[in-house]
Design a protein around this motif. Sequence first.
Motif, mmCIF file in Angstrom:
data_model
loop_
_atom_site.group_PDB
_atom_site.id
_atom_site.type_symbol
_atom_site.label_atom_id
_atom_site.label_comp_id
_atom_site.label_asym_id
_atom_site.label_seq_id
_atom_site.Cartn_x
_atom_site.Cartn_y
_atom_site.Cartn_z
ATOM 1 N N LEU A 33 0.812 -1.206 0.000
ATOM 2 C CA LEU A 33 0.000 0.000 0.000
ATOM 3 C C LEU A 33 0.848 1.259 0.000
ATOM 4 C CD1 LEU A 33 -1.945 -2.292 0.967
ATOM 5 C CD2 LEU A 33 -3.131 -0.533 2.293
ATOM 6 N N CYS A 34 2.001 1.204 0.672
ATOM 7 C CA CYS A 34 2.934 2.328 0.699
ATOM 8 C C CYS A 34 4.345 1.798 0.466
ATOM 9 C CB CYS A 34 2.879 3.059 2.040
ATOM 10 S SG CYS A 34 1.286 3.867 2.388
ATOM 11 N N SER A 35 5.179 2.597 -0.172
ATOM 12 C CA SER A 35 6.543 2.178 -0.467
ATOM 13 C C SER A 35 7.418 2.287 0.773
ATOM 14 C CB SER A 35 7.138 3.053 -1.580
ATOM 15 O OG SER A 35 8.505 2.770 -1.756
ATOM 16 N N SER A 36 8.202 1.239 1.025
ATOM 17 C CA SER A 36 9.137 1.259 2.152
ATOM 18 C C SER A 36 10.450 1.922 1.776
ATOM 19 C CB SER A 36 9.409 -0.177 2.623
ATOM 20 O OG SER A 36 9.998 -0.936 1.570
ATOM 21 N N GLN A 37 10.579 2.337 0.518
ATOM 22 C CA GLN A 37 11.829 2.935 0.042
ATOM 23 C C GLN A 37 11.894 4.433 0.301
ATOM 24 O OE1 GLN A 37 14.230 0.851 -1.195
ATOM 25 N NE2 GLN A 37 12.725 -0.707 -0.587
ATOM 26 N N LEU A 38 10.822 5.018 0.824
ATOM 27 C CA LEU A 38 10.772 6.469 0.977
ATOM 28 C C LEU A 38 10.752 6.900 2.438
ATOM 29 C CD1 LEU A 38 8.227 7.290 -1.841
ATOM 30 C CD2 LEU A 38 10.684 7.590 -1.896
ATOM 31 N N THR A 39 11.334 6.076 3.308
ATOM 32 C CA THR A 39 11.312 6.401 4.740
ATOM 33 C C THR A 39 12.158 7.622 5.064
ATOM 34 O OG1 THR A 39 13.112 4.803 5.059
ATOM 35 C CG2 THR A 39 10.847 4.024 5.432
ATOM 36 N N LYS A 40 13.121 7.932 4.228
ATOM 37 C CA LYS A 40 13.996 9.081 4.476
ATOM 38 C C LYS A 40 13.732 10.198 3.473
ATOM 39 C CE LYS A 40 17.681 6.283 6.538
ATOM 40 N NZ LYS A 40 19.117 5.913 6.507
ATOM 41 N N TRP A 41 12.522 10.252 2.957
ATOM 42 C CA TRP A 41 12.163 11.286 1.989
ATOM 43 C C TRP A 41 12.177 12.652 2.662
ATOM 44 C CZ3 TRP A 41 7.463 14.193 0.947
ATOM 45 C CH2 TRP A 41 7.422 14.750 -0.345
ATOM 46 N N THR A 42 12.955 13.585 2.123
ATOM 47 C CA THR A 42 13.119 14.899 2.751
ATOM 48 C C THR A 42 12.780 16.037 1.807
ATOM 49 O OG1 THR A 42 15.471 14.944 2.135
ATOM 50 C CG2 THR A 42 14.903 14.047 4.320
ATOM 51 N N ASP A 43 12.122 15.739 0.694
ATOM 52 C CA ASP A 43 11.874 16.765 -0.315
ATOM 53 C C ASP A 43 10.576 17.522 -0.088
ATOM 54 O OD1 ASP A 43 12.898 18.035 -2.652
ATOM 55 O OD2 ASP A 43 11.343 17.056 -3.825
ATOM 56 N N SER A 44 9.917 17.250 1.015
ATOM 57 C CA SER A 44 8.668 17.947 1.278
ATOM 58 C C SER A 44 8.927 19.422 1.546
ATOM 59 C CB SER A 44 7.969 17.321 2.488
ATOM 60 O OG SER A 44 6.816 18.054 2.820
ATOM 61 N N PRO A 45 8.194 20.328 0.906
ATOM 62 C CA PRO A 45 8.388 21.760 1.194
ATOM 63 C C PRO A 45 7.903 22.080 2.593
ATOM 64 C CG PRO A 45 6.461 21.443 -0.192
ATOM 65 C CD PRO A 45 7.128 20.095 -0.078
ATOM 66 N N SER A 46 8.475 23.093 3.178
ATOM 67 C CA SER A 46 8.058 23.479 4.526
ATOM 68 C C SER A 46 6.627 24.000 4.538
ATOM 69 C CB SER A 46 9.004 24.550 5.085
ATOM 70 O OG SER A 46 9.006 25.702 4.244
ATOM 71 N N THR A 47 6.156 24.488 3.408
ATOM 72 C CA THR A 47 4.792 24.978 3.294
ATOM 73 C C THR A 47 4.386 25.008 1.821
ATOM 74 O OG1 THR A 47 3.313 26.866 3.670
ATOM 75 C CG2 THR A 47 5.635 27.358 3.265
ATOM 76 N N VAL A 48 3.097 24.774 1.559
ATOM 77 C CA VAL A 48 2.574 24.914 0.193
ATOM 78 C C VAL A 48 1.776 26.210 0.060
ATOM 79 C CG1 VAL A 48 2.495 22.439 -0.279
ATOM 80 C CG2 VAL A 48 0.491 23.580 0.739
ATOM 81 N N LEU A 49 1.847 27.082 1.054
ATOM 82 C CA LEU A 49 1.100 28.335 0.994
ATOM 83 C C LEU A 49 1.490 29.195 -0.212
ATOM 84 C CD1 LEU A 49 0.855 29.379 4.765
ATOM 85 C CD2 LEU A 49 -0.856 28.237 3.327
ATOM 86 N N PRO A 50 2.783 29.314 -0.579
ATOM 87 C CA PRO A 50 3.106 30.081 -1.795
ATOM 88 C C PRO A 50 2.466 29.491 -3.045
ATOM 89 C CG PRO A 50 5.067 29.802 -0.444
ATOM 90 C CD PRO A 50 4.009 28.917 0.150
ATOM 91 N N THR A 51 2.398 28.156 -3.112
ATOM 92 C CA THR A 51 1.756 27.507 -4.252
ATOM 93 C C THR A 51 0.266 27.831 -4.287
ATOM 94 O OG1 THR A 51 3.343 25.680 -4.214
ATOM 95 C CG2 THR A 51 1.254 25.290 -5.342
ATOM 96 N N ILE A 52 -0.380 27.768 -3.131
ATOM 97 C CA ILE A 52 -1.801 28.097 -3.065
ATOM 98 C C ILE A 52 -2.030 29.553 -3.459
ATOM 99 C CG2 ILE A 52 -3.756 28.376 -1.481
ATOM 100 C CD1 ILE A 52 -2.757 25.915 0.010
#
Length: 321
Positions: free
Chosen positions: A211-230
């Motif tokens: 259901l979810c990938s176990s290869q992305l446990t150290k994924w760090t590419d999330s932006p601190s906020t999506v407010l500028p995108t919104i």
Amino acid sequence: MAADEEAQQRATDRVTNLPGQPPGSFQHYSGYIQLQTQNEKAMFYWFFEAQTEPALKPLVIWLNGGPGCSSVAFGAAQEIGPFLMGNAVINDQTDTLGIVDYAWSHGIISDKLYQSLKADCEDFKLPHTSSRCNDQLKAFFDAFSGIDIFNIYSPVCVLNFSATTNSSNLEDIQSTFDPCVNNYVRKYFNQKEVQRALHANVTNLPYPYTLCSSQLTKWTDSPSTVLPTISKLLDAGMRIWTYSGDADARVPVTSTRYSVNKLGLPVMEEWRPWFYKRQVAGWVETYDKGLTLTTIRGGGHQAVLSARDWSLSLFTSFLQH
């Protein structure tokens, strides 16, 4: 894409023998779409036509997060899809599917496209994700022309999309939701007959579907906020509704309200209840530039799963405004 090529693509991807599927009037399609900008890359999709007048309905694109979780395993199989895996649990038959009463493909609602992002881990960086989404949507509209309106779940996806278009009560939860549904979804989609019917796993991967990938446990590419995108999307004239289940322990309503307030938009209509069948189904506040914040009473992190009727009412209202 020429008309004959479009018809051939539809015929190839149409799902006709999904194990356990009950008789129904709607058609659905699944398979892989090649990405034009990335060599030898493809994305899996599962598309359900609306059950009435599909050519007149908007297209809804549902993307689950995680990161690395499958929109097929969650969105399609548990949240807004037409099939109910819970019946398979009750009958102890994993090849028997029920029909969801509040599926988003019923009645006046919409067509739905689920994307399952399966690629190398490096490709999950935000620029690659946005590019893949853009490529897949272009290819999808080539194969399924005639759809004029679409709604996007992920702001990162819609930001760079450039295809040309015209543009419950808790008793109910107990009767429709089994807490072990993840196990049954995993078992169902790992059946070879199911994979063949969905035109999936054509390369015979050496590991099981999860259901979810176990290869992305150290994924760090999330932006601190999506407010500028919104903000960019609102400035471009797009109408955005953001919702939170008021029983969501991961993304609490208080946090969502703080985030929305940071946009600094004038309040057009202050915090007030909204109703479904004479019951308070949540609260809503309307802001300038087309932003609306809503809550779903009793909704958890998967609000659509824990409050199906109220969630569907909220989405229907979004389409009708």
